[in-house]
Structure formats: C-alpha cells, structure tokens
Write an enzyme that holds these catalytic residues in place. Structure first.
Site, PDB file in Angstrom:
ATOM      1  CE  LYS A 140      -1.664  -0.867   4.101  1.00 11.31           C
ATOM      2  NZ  LYS A 140      -0.948  -2.096   4.461  1.00 11.31           N
ATOM      3  NE  ARG A 193      -4.149  -0.816  10.140  1.00  5.19           N
ATOM      4  CZ  ARG A 193      -3.102  -0.389   9.426  1.00  5.19           C
ATOM      5  NH1 ARG A 193      -3.102   0.792   8.878  1.00  5.19           N
ATOM      6  NH2 ARG A 193      -2.058  -1.160   9.280  1.00  5.19           N
ATOM      7  NE  ARG A 238       8.151  -2.197   6.024  1.00  5.16           N
ATOM      8  CZ  ARG A 238       6.836  -2.151   6.179  1.00  5.16           C
ATOM      9  NH1 ARG A 238       6.086  -1.535   5.283  1.00  5.16           N
ATOM     10  NH2 ARG A 238       6.270  -2.716   7.211  1.00  5.16           N
ATOM     11  NE  ARG A 289       6.816   0.072   9.831  1.00  6.00           N
ATOM     12  CZ  ARG A 289       5.662  -0.028   9.175  1.00  6.00           C
ATOM     13  NH1 ARG A 289       5.531   0.523   7.982  1.00  6.00           N
ATOM     14  NH2 ARG A 289       4.646  -0.682   9.690  1.00  6.00           N
ATOM     15  NE  ARG A 301       2.663  -4.421  11.298  1.00  3.55           N
ATOM     16  CZ  ARG A 301       3.780  -4.327  10.576  1.00  3.55           C
ATOM     17  NH1 ARG A 301       4.927  -4.741  11.077  1.00  3.55           N
ATOM     18  NH2 ARG A 301       3.756  -3.812   9.378  1.00  3.55           N
TER      19      ARG A 301
HETATM   20  P1  AP5 Z   1       5.061  -1.486   1.763  1.00  2.56           P
HETATM   21  O1  AP5 Z   1       4.626  -0.698   0.569  1.00  2.56           O
HETATM   22  O2  AP5 Z   1       5.865  -0.795   2.806  1.00  2.56           O
HETATM   23  O3  AP5 Z   1       3.812  -2.256   2.393  1.00  2.56           O
HETATM   24  P2  AP5 Z   1       2.556  -1.712   3.208  1.00  2.56           P
HETATM   25  O4  AP5 Z   1       1.343  -2.409   2.666  1.00  2.56           O
HETATM   26  O5  AP5 Z   1       2.537  -0.235   3.222  1.00  2.56           O
HETATM   27  O6  AP5 Z   1       2.910  -2.354   4.601  1.00  2.56           O
HETATM   28  P3  AP5 Z   1       2.926  -1.753   6.074  1.00  2.56           P
HETATM   29  O7  AP5 Z   1       3.668  -2.768   6.902  1.00  2.56           O
HETATM   30  O8  AP5 Z   1       3.437  -0.365   6.095  1.00  2.56           O
HETATM   31  O9  AP5 Z   1       1.437  -1.827   6.404  1.00  2.56           O
HETATM   32  P4  AP5 Z   1       0.837  -1.803   7.814  1.00  2.56           P
HETATM   33  O10 AP5 Z   1      -0.574  -1.626   7.486  1.00  2.56           O
HETATM   34  O11 AP5 Z   1       1.168  -2.958   8.664  1.00  2.56           O
HETATM   35  O12 AP5 Z   1       1.624  -0.616   8.497  1.00  2.56           O
HETATM   36  P5  AP5 Z   1       1.205   0.876   8.788  1.00  2.56           P
HETATM   37  O13 AP5 Z   1       2.424   1.678   8.754  1.00  2.56           O
HETATM   38  O14 AP5 Z   1       0.045   1.276   7.970  1.00  2.56           O
HETATM   39  O15 AP5 Z   1       5.876  -2.770   1.218  1.00  2.56           O
HETATM   40  C1  AP5 Z   1       6.473  -3.684   2.110  1.00  2.56           C
HETATM   41  C2  AP5 Z   1       7.833  -4.143   1.538  1.00  2.56           C
HETATM   42  O16 AP5 Z   1       7.638  -4.861   0.330  1.00  2.56           O
HETATM   43  C3  AP5 Z   1       8.774  -2.984   1.184  1.00  2.56           C
HETATM   44  O17 AP5 Z   1      10.076  -3.370   1.500  1.00  2.56           O
HETATM   45  C4  AP5 Z   1       8.612  -2.797  -0.335  1.00  2.56           C
HETATM   46  O18 AP5 Z   1       9.797  -2.320  -0.940  1.00  2.56           O
HETATM   47  C5  AP5 Z   1       8.262  -4.205  -0.786  1.00  2.56           C
HETATM   48  N1  AP5 Z   1       7.280  -4.233  -1.863  1.00  2.56           N
HETATM   49  C6  AP5 Z   1       6.155  -3.471  -1.974  1.00  2.56           C
HETATM   50  N2  AP5 Z   1       5.473  -3.828  -3.077  1.00  2.56           N
HETATM   51  C7  AP5 Z   1       6.168  -4.846  -3.655  1.00  2.56           C
HETATM   52  C8  AP5 Z   1       5.955  -5.652  -4.829  1.00  2.56           C
HETATM   53  N3  AP5 Z   1       4.882  -5.475  -5.605  1.00  2.56           N
HETATM   54  N4  AP5 Z   1       6.865  -6.604  -5.113  1.00  2.56           N
HETATM   55  C9  AP5 Z   1       7.965  -6.798  -4.323  1.00  2.56           C
HETATM   56  N5  AP5 Z   1       8.212  -6.062  -3.217  1.00  2.56           N
HETATM   57  C10 AP5 Z   1       7.318  -5.108  -2.879  1.00  2.56           C
HETATM   58  O19 AP5 Z   1       0.675   0.746  10.291  1.00  2.56           O
HETATM   59  C11 AP5 Z   1       1.566   0.433  11.353  1.00  2.56           C
HETATM   60  C12 AP5 Z   1       0.802   0.411  12.674  1.00  2.56           C
HETATM   61  O20 AP5 Z   1       0.186   1.701  12.918  1.00  2.56           O
HETATM   62  C13 AP5 Z   1      -0.371  -0.580  12.755  1.00  2.56           C
HETATM   63  O21 AP5 Z   1       0.067  -1.854  13.115  1.00  2.56           O
HETATM   64  C14 AP5 Z   1      -1.237   0.085  13.831  1.00  2.56           C
HETATM   65  O22 AP5 Z   1      -0.718  -0.136  15.101  1.00  2.56           O
HETATM   66  C15 AP5 Z   1      -1.085   1.564  13.534  1.00  2.56           C
HETATM   67  N6  AP5 Z   1      -2.118   2.079  12.604  1.00  2.56           N
HETATM   68  C16 AP5 Z   1      -1.929   2.487  11.322  1.00  2.56           C
HETATM   69  N7  AP5 Z   1      -3.082   2.915  10.782  1.00  2.56           N
HETATM   70  C17 AP5 Z   1      -4.018   2.788  11.758  1.00  2.56           C
HETATM   71  C18 AP5 Z   1      -5.420   3.042  11.797  1.00  2.56           C
HETATM   72  N8  AP5 Z   1      -6.087   3.510  10.732  1.00  2.56           N
HETATM   73  N9  AP5 Z   1      -6.063   2.790  12.955  1.00  2.56           N
HETATM   74  C19 AP5 Z   1      -5.411   2.304  14.042  1.00  2.56           C
HETATM   75  N10 AP5 Z   1      -4.095   2.028  14.059  1.00  2.56           N
HETATM   76  C20 AP5 Z   1      -3.415   2.262  12.914  1.00  2.56           C
END
Ligand code: AP5
Length: 257
Positions: free
Chosen positions: A40, A115, A154, A187, A198
C-alpha cells in the site's frame, strides 16, 4: 504552505511545480487497503506523485506521534509495538487535521485508513458532511507467506518515508537512502512477533471492510503479489477507467490555492 514570506525559494518552487502538475491530473479520493507488506505504502507513494494527490498514511502519522514523549506518544508507541490498532479517537483526530490541509483539498490517497468498521463509518460521515464521496477502494490481495518475506526485508528512510526492500527493491548502496545517502532502518514493528499480531489484527478488524466497500460498488481487487511495476500498471488502469467515467460530484475547492 501558509506563510509565503518565511518559505525558502526551493519550497516555493516545489509548491509551484506541484500545482502545475495538478492542472493536468484529475482529482480523486481513494482508499488503499491491504495487509501489512501488501505494498500500500509503495503504491500510494507512486500514485500520489503521478496524480499529484495528497498521500495520507496513518502509519506514518502515528509513527511521528509515537516519537513524542507525552502520554499520547507513549500510548501510540505501545499499541503499535504490540501490533494492535491505535485507539480510533487518536487516529481520527490526527487524520482529520491532515485532511483539512490545503494540499489535500483536491483529493487524497488514504493508506492504512480505514482499518475497522467504525473508522469506515467516520470517514463516510466526514465526506458526506462536505458533499464529497470516495472514488474508489483498491484492495491489495497477497498471500500471508509473501507478506512475511516483504516485511522482513523492508528498510525505510525515516525522514522521507522512502521504502526499500533488500531483495525486491534494493537501494543503490546497501543500507543507504538513494537520495540523501543517510542510513536506512528497519521499522521496530517489523519483527516476527509484532508481525504475527498485525496480521491477526488485519484479518479480524480490516478484512470485513472488503465486503463493506464491495457492497458499495467501490472495491477493485489488485493482485499485490506481482512486481511493483505490474501492480502500479494495474492500479493505473483501474483508476483511468474510473476517471473516464467522470468525477462523481462537482469539485469543491478544485485547487489548493
Ligand atoms: P510497503 O509498501 O511498505 O507495504 P505496506 O502495505 O505499506 O505495509 P505496512 O507494513 O506499512 O502496512 P501496515 O498496514 O502494517 O503498516 P502501517 O504503517 O500502515 O511494502 C512492504 C515491503 O515490500 C517494502 O520493503 C517494499 O519495498 C516491498 N514491496 C512493496 N510492493 C512490492 C511488490 N509489488 N513486489 C515486491 N516487493 C514489494 O501501520 C503500522 C501500525 O500503525 C499498525 O500496526 C497500527 O498499530 C497503527 N495504525 C496504522 N493505521 C491505523 C489506523 N487507521 N487505525 C489504528 N491504528 C493504525
């Protein structure tokens, strides 16, 4: 950008360039939803640049908040570290502030929000109040085994939010950001224990949103297991079709000026 006089020439030129690109790109409001590691963040970043839309990642916003040493910062840090969702009231307040910034007026990509059902309802109410609608929801589907591999490899540049992968998207120099040369980090929630939580949380709280948005006719399935380029093409094709069908309501505050 609120104070022109205190902005540097470079900041002003960036802002000018951003607004110039806006003239040629249609507005839009999109949600990118998917499991941790589904891509994402990577695709939101690419799409926000190509379409000059504001990229709102609740994960990034919360990581900034978690650096504060006050009660809110400590609470957010703990919940993120445990792989739980951060309390809705905290997330909604922080996101609301960002959504009302001028650069988000013509549209946005919500990366990692909503979410859960409560957040989806709040978003719906917020948009309805201002006579706006979502243009689409991109659902990033990929098997859990692949997500683990993506998360383990990552690396991020914390200041800019640029994301790399040791195998799939390596930086030019190992461990260094391509633009600044600064060190990349892993991270703190990208470890096996937190990732398990998660993923559990994602399947329980967020998966029901797939049906919710599908029933509203907003959902597009994206095969997130493909390469970054292929996923980007798929998203561009889906959104180009939506754009051809026209924007659903007249643009209020059609530009950020
Ligand atoms: P990346 O693009 O970083 O993946 P992502 O889907 O953004 O993954 P996240 O881990 O950031 O999602 P998340 O939802 O767990 O974390 P968030 O920060 O939102 O890609 C991942 C890796 O793969 C990278 O190394 C990239 O280079 C590689 N890659 C990408 N696409 C690829 C492809 N097509 N092919 C090969 N490689 C690829 O949330 C973190 C925490 O914040 C949550 O756990 C929660 O505690 C809190 N939080 C966030 N939002 C909320 C909310 N709305 N409500 C409550 N708590 C929240």
């Amino acid at each position: 950008m609120t104070d022109l006089q205190s902005s540097s020439t470079l900041q002003l030129l960036h802002e000018l360039k951003r607004r110039y690109v806006e003239l040629d790109t249609p507005p839009g409001r999109y949600v990118f939803v998917g499991a941790p590691g589904s891509g994402k963040g990577t695709q939101s970043c690419l799409f926000s640049k190509s379409h000059s839309l504001c990229h709102l990642s609740t994960g990034d916003i919360l990581r900034q908040t978690a650096m504060q040493s006050d009660d809110i910062g400590l609470k957010v840090k703990k919940q993120m570290q445990e792989g739980k969702l951060v309390d809705d009231d905290i997330v909604l307040k922080l996101l609301n502030e960002k959504m009302n910034e001028p650069s988000c007026m013509r549209g946005f990509i919500l990366d990692g929000f909503p979410r859960n059902a409560h957040q989806a309802e709040k978003l719906h109410n917020y948009l309805e109040k201002s006579g706006k609608k979502l243009d689409g929801v991109m659902y990033f589907g990929a098997p859990d085994e692949l997500l683990v591999k993506r998360i383990e490899g990552r690396r991020v540049h914390p200041t800019s939010g640029r994301v790399y992968h040791t195998e799939f998207n390596p930086p030019k120099v190992e461990g260094k950001d391509d633009v600044t040369g600064e060190p990349l980090i892993q991270r703190s929630d990208d470890n096996a224990v937190t990732l398990f939580e998660r993923l559990k949380c994602y399947h329980k709280e967020t998966t029901p949103l797939i049906d919710y948005y599908s029933n509203l006719g907003l959902l597009s399935h994206i095969d997130a297991s493909k390469s970054v380029d292929k996923v980007q093409k798929e998203i561009n094709t889906v959104i180009a079709k939506k754009e051809q069908n026209g924007h659903p309501e007249p643009l209020v505050n059609g530009n950020s000026g």
